[in-house]
Design an enzyme around this catalytic site. Structure first.
Site, PDB file in Angstrom:
ATOM      1  N   ASP A 136       0.793  -1.234   0.000  1.00 40.05           N
ATOM      2  CA  ASP A 136       0.000   0.000   0.000  1.00 40.05           C
ATOM      3  C   ASP A 136       0.823   1.280   0.000  1.00 40.05           C
ATOM      4  OD1 ASP A 136       1.030  -0.092   2.550  1.00 40.05           O
ATOM      5  OD2 ASP A 136      -0.883  -0.016   3.596  1.00 40.05           O
ATOM      6  N   HIS A 137       2.111   1.221   0.360  1.00 37.29           N
ATOM      7  CA  HIS A 137       2.893   2.439   0.577  1.00 37.29           C
ATOM      8  C   HIS A 137       3.656   2.932  -0.656  1.00 37.29           C
ATOM      9  CE1 HIS A 137       2.032   2.429   4.810  1.00 37.29           C
ATOM     10  NE2 HIS A 137       2.981   3.298   5.099  1.00 37.29           N
ATOM     11  N   ASP A 201       3.290  -0.771  11.409  1.00 39.64           N
ATOM     12  CA  ASP A 201       2.835   0.551  11.012  1.00 39.64           C
ATOM     13  C   ASP A 201       2.174   1.180  12.224  1.00 39.64           C
ATOM     14  OD1 ASP A 201       2.133   2.202   8.226  1.00 39.64           O
ATOM     15  OD2 ASP A 201       0.694   2.565   9.837  1.00 39.64           O
ATOM     16  N   ARG A 483      -2.174  12.528  10.094  1.00 38.78           N
ATOM     17  CA  ARG A 483      -0.883  13.116  10.465  1.00 38.78           C
ATOM     18  C   ARG A 483      -0.597  14.291   9.541  1.00 38.78           C
ATOM     19  NH1 ARG A 483       2.911   8.325  11.550  1.00 38.78           N
ATOM     20  NH2 ARG A 483       1.714   8.292  13.480  1.00 38.78           N
ATOM     21  N   SER A 678       5.686   7.631  13.150  1.00 43.50           N
ATOM     22  CA  SER A 678       5.603   6.320  12.534  1.00 43.50           C
ATOM     23  C   SER A 678       6.322   5.239  13.333  1.00 43.50           C
ATOM     24  CB  SER A 678       6.193   6.408  11.123  1.00 43.50           C
ATOM     25  OG  SER A 678       6.329   5.139  10.551  1.00 43.50           O
ATOM     26  N   ARG A 680       8.461   3.513  12.007  1.00 38.56           N
ATOM     27  CA  ARG A 680       9.590   3.418  11.078  1.00 38.56           C
ATOM     28  C   ARG A 680      10.893   2.992  11.750  1.00 38.56           C
ATOM     29  NH1 ARG A 680       9.119   8.678   8.059  1.00 38.56           N
ATOM     30  NH2 ARG A 680       7.045   7.809   7.906  1.00 38.56           N
TER      31      ARG A 680
END
Length: 788
Positions: A136-137, A201, A483, A678, A680
């Site tokens: 999806d990213h 995520d 965000r 995030s 991340r």
């Protein structure tokens, strides 16, 4: 016609997997179950043998309730219900670390690359729990859904092939590009009341709208769970949000979390689960509850959750999971809070009095009533003209969201109007896209001026090839996203991004200005007539069943011995991992301050997304974005720091590489809530890869602190926050006491100034015994290998 597809017998019940040939593809794989014990049911449509065990959940809850001798909140029930050792586990909110057994793992494609590379490095043959990858990213919004998806498949072919083959090799389901956003897919297929799911995520808490405990983590945490190792989580505090009254008119579920964000701020939920309860809950749809939980990530919360109710049952039934709904009904007592349970903090919100909100710019907790935003914007010099309105994303792309937005668009069209602002629509999943196309919502939204983008994250995460403004041009956009950090959506630091509901985004896109309150202000029709928009309306769920759309799921094969996973040594996008070095048994001496960061430093600042997403599977290449968005306190500049070895200024990654090449380890000094945003883990991997050893700040965001520990870094905090002011950009720092590094025992920092003077400061940490072993081994992955 129904044909037998797979039968798998085991006690105390058996599963029968059926293939319905009247429908198309693997998404139509349904589960039928016959029970000796009614407390279990086949959960996944895709992984044979996966099951729900409410009996086990109930057993663990009873053990813990007796031990603690008190009523339990809902989040405690689900979390403690998944303890690895409910009898012996030390349980103290906000203090102890829990060892948990999550039910499943979900990874989005940007984070799945590093997670799967780490899993490959572990040497294990298969994942131990049901796991999925969701593409999806990596799909950039540029023209429209069909064209953008086609281009993404071409540009990202190498990465998609890696993820698809790695999934097939190691037993991980693969949702192809175009399937939709990970969190919407989870809600539609995998979340259920009482499940414990971790996802790579930060907006994984979306599943709390279906009574799930879904927690965002880094890829290394996912590897632990996929490897069958108990997963650690600091025992969360519990914030209760009591809802009374009912939603109506222009007020939407999004306004609940926008209000809560304004109350708690971006760090007010850190270390806590936010648990919604009270009579107002029943006025919110299941997908509306998911919206609220999704954006709970913006207050730093571990996750958010709602109690099981009839709205969730309806959603489960509508998404083909009536069997799960029936079992949840039987075990409802375990899926709601105990009477008399205590919360660490309680917020009360009367939904009948709640007004539509809009938050921003530049931070998701700057809350304003929509009725006041125009005046506030004028006072602060924010651009009033709305350049673009964007609806959709994992936060607000449900059937109900799209229907309510379309109801407003239809009113404008009936009066001869179209949007004054550019307008984009992002469906959350292929199922949503197909259903709103069938039911006419997409046409209405296109007719009013909208562009329907691919079923992907798109502009929400910076995947937006924006052309209507120049870089540095001051402008305003409004989104239904979650965000709105500086440069988040379009890489332009001058873009003022505001977060609100899809309904308000649509109204403001039609009006073209922040100085429009749809509850009181009038629009001018094409014939000159003045009119007000009627409050939005839309069905919670489609009257007909959802249209599942195209088949986009790849089931991992039963036999994967012949599957090859190739990573070219010359690839610029994928790189096999080399283990980090172990601790040498000594104190860390004379670490050079690489950068002293001024103010807010999110994971977007530490490891930018947008165009950098293409390097998420290549640690060395993506490390070229390390801290390029952070503000250097020495000169208030971005990506410009002084190389203390050469005396010249350079980019942060360049200077870090030069220090590493010359054997000089370094430290980053930061402010409050460092690493907000995030999940991340690249923001932790990159400093480690480029020679960093310590991140020293006033306070950390939860996920980032854990990610740093996983990679063998030392995340430390000032015992006295004012000690931040003692450190100068040209200082060196020594960390002493590592020979006796232990939980609860502070370390010492020796700050060595250029003039020869020194300051001794106390440094706190939150390491437990297992995490200390990660540090000793050089990383959690190294430690995992040691224990094999």
């Amino acid at each position: 016609m129904v044909a037998l597809f797979f039968i798998y017998f085991f006690k105390p019940f058996y599963l029968i997997w059926l293939w319905d040939s009247s429908t198309k593809g693997a998404r139509r794989l349904h589960v039928s179950a016959a029970f000796n014990a009614k407390a279990k049911v086949a959960m996944s449509r895709f992984e044979p043998g996966t099951s729900i065990s409410y009996e086990k959940l109930h057993e663990n809850i009873n053990i813990v309730r007796k031990r603690l001798n008190r009523p339990l909140t809902l989040s405690e029930k689900i979390v403690y219900g998944h303890l690895d050792d409910p009898v012996g586990q030390d349980i103290a909110r906000g203090r102890t670390y829990l060892r948990l057994r999550p039910d499943r793992v979900a990874m989005q494609d940007a984070t799945a690359q590093m997670a799967m590379l780490q899993f490959i490095s572990s040497g294990l043959p298969k994942v131990a729990v049901p796991s999925t990858i969701h593409c999806d990213h990596l799909i950039e919004a540029q023209i429209g859904g069909v064209e953008d998806l086609k281009r993404a498949k071409e540009v990202n072919q190498e990465v998609y092939n890696f993820l698809a083959t790695a999934g097939a090799k190691y037993g991980v389901g693969f949702w192809k590009p175009g399937s939709g956003i990970i969190h919407q897919i989870i809600l539609e297929n995998y979340a259920y009341p009482g499940v414990l799911l971790i996802g790579t995520d930060s907006h994984t808490p979306n599943g709390g709208g279906l009574g799930s405990i879904c927690i965002g983590v880094g890829g290394a945490d996912a590897v632990d769970v996929m490897a069958g190792i108990p997963w650690e989580l600091k025992c969360p505090n519990v914030i209760g949000v009591k809802l009374t009254g009912s939603l109506s008119g222009w007020t939407s579920p999004k306004d609940v979390i926008l209000k809560v964000a304004g109350i708690l701020t971006v760090k007010g939920g850190t270390g806590a689960i936010v648990e919604y309860h009270g009579p107002g809950v029943d006025s919110i749809s299941c997908t509306g509850m998911a919206t609220i939980c999704n954006m709970g990530a913006e207050i730093g919360a571990t996750t958010s959750v709602f109690p099981y109710n009839h709205r969730m049952k309806t959603y489960l039934n509508k998404t083909g999971r009536a069997d799960i709904a029936a079992l949840a009904d039987e075990h409802k007592d375990d899926l709601v809070p105990d009477k008399g349970c205590k919360y660490d903090h309680v917020i009360e919100i009367n939904l009948s009095e709640l007004k539509p909100h809009i938050n921003g710019p530049f931070t998701p907790d700057l809350a304003h009533p929509v009725s006041e935003i125009g005046a506030v914007a004028e006072k602060n010099g924010w651009p009033l003209e709305v350049k673009v309105g964007l609806i959709g994303s994992c936060t607000n792309s449900s059937y109900e969201d799209m229907g309510r937005a379309a109801s407003l668009a239809k009113q404008a069209l009936d009066k001869g109007l179209k949007c004054k602002a550019a307008f984009t629509v992002t469906p959350g999943s292929e199922q949503i896209r197909a259903t709103i196309e069938r039911d006419g919502f997409s046409k209405i939204l296109r007719d009013v001026g909208g562009v329907v983008l691919a079923n992907a994250c798109g502009p929400c995460i910076g995947q937006w090839d924006r052309k209507d403004v120049k870089m540095g041009e001051k402008n305003t956009i409004v989104t239904s996203y979650n965000r709105n950090f500086t440069s988040r959506n379009d890489a332009n630091p001058a873009t003022h991004a505001f977060v609100t509901s899809p309904e308000i985004v649509t109204a403001l896109a039609i009006a073209g200005t922040l100085k429009f309150d749809p509850e009181t202000d009038y629009l001018t029709a094409a014939n000159g007539e003045k009119f007000k928009l009627e409050p939005p309306n839309g069905d919670e769920l489609p009257a007909r069943d959802f249209d599942p759309g195209q088949d986009t799921y790849q089931h991992p094969p039963a036999e994967s011995g012949s599957v090859m996973v190739d990573v070219s040594p010359t690839s610029t996008r994928l790189q096999l991992l080399e283990p980090f070095d172990k601790w040498n048994g000594k104190d860390l001496e004379d670490l050079q301050v690489l950068i002293k960061v001024k103010g807010k430093c999110t994971t977007d600042h530490i490891s930018a997304a947008g165009p950098w997403l293409k390097f998420r599977g290549h640690l060395d290449n993506i490390s070229n974005n390390m801290l390029i968005g952070a503000i250097n306190i020495e000169n208030d500049a971005v990506n410009k720091i002084k190389n203390r070895l050469t005396g010249e200024y350079g980019g942060v990654p360049d200077v870090a590489r030069h220090y590493k090449a010359n054997g000089l380890s370094w430290v980053v000094v930061g402010d409050d809530n460092y690493g907000e945003g995030s999940s991340r883990e690249h923001a932790a991997l990159e400093p480690r890869h480029l020679g960093g050893r310590v991140i020293l700040v006033k306070s950390f965001a939860r996920i980032h602190e854990t990610n740093l520990k996983k990679q063998g870094m030392l995340p430390l905090t000032f015992a006295d926050p004012t000690d931040y002011d003692k450190i100068r950009p040209d200082d060196k720092l020594s960390i002493t006491g590592l020979a006796t590094f232990a939980p609860g025992k502070p370390l010492k920092g020796v700050v060595k100034h250029g003039d020869g003077s020194q300051d001794i400061i106390t440094l706190n940490h939150t390491f437990n015994e297992n995490q200390v072993e990660w540090f000793h081994a050089g990383s959690a992955l190294n430690r995992m290998k040691e224990l094999q």
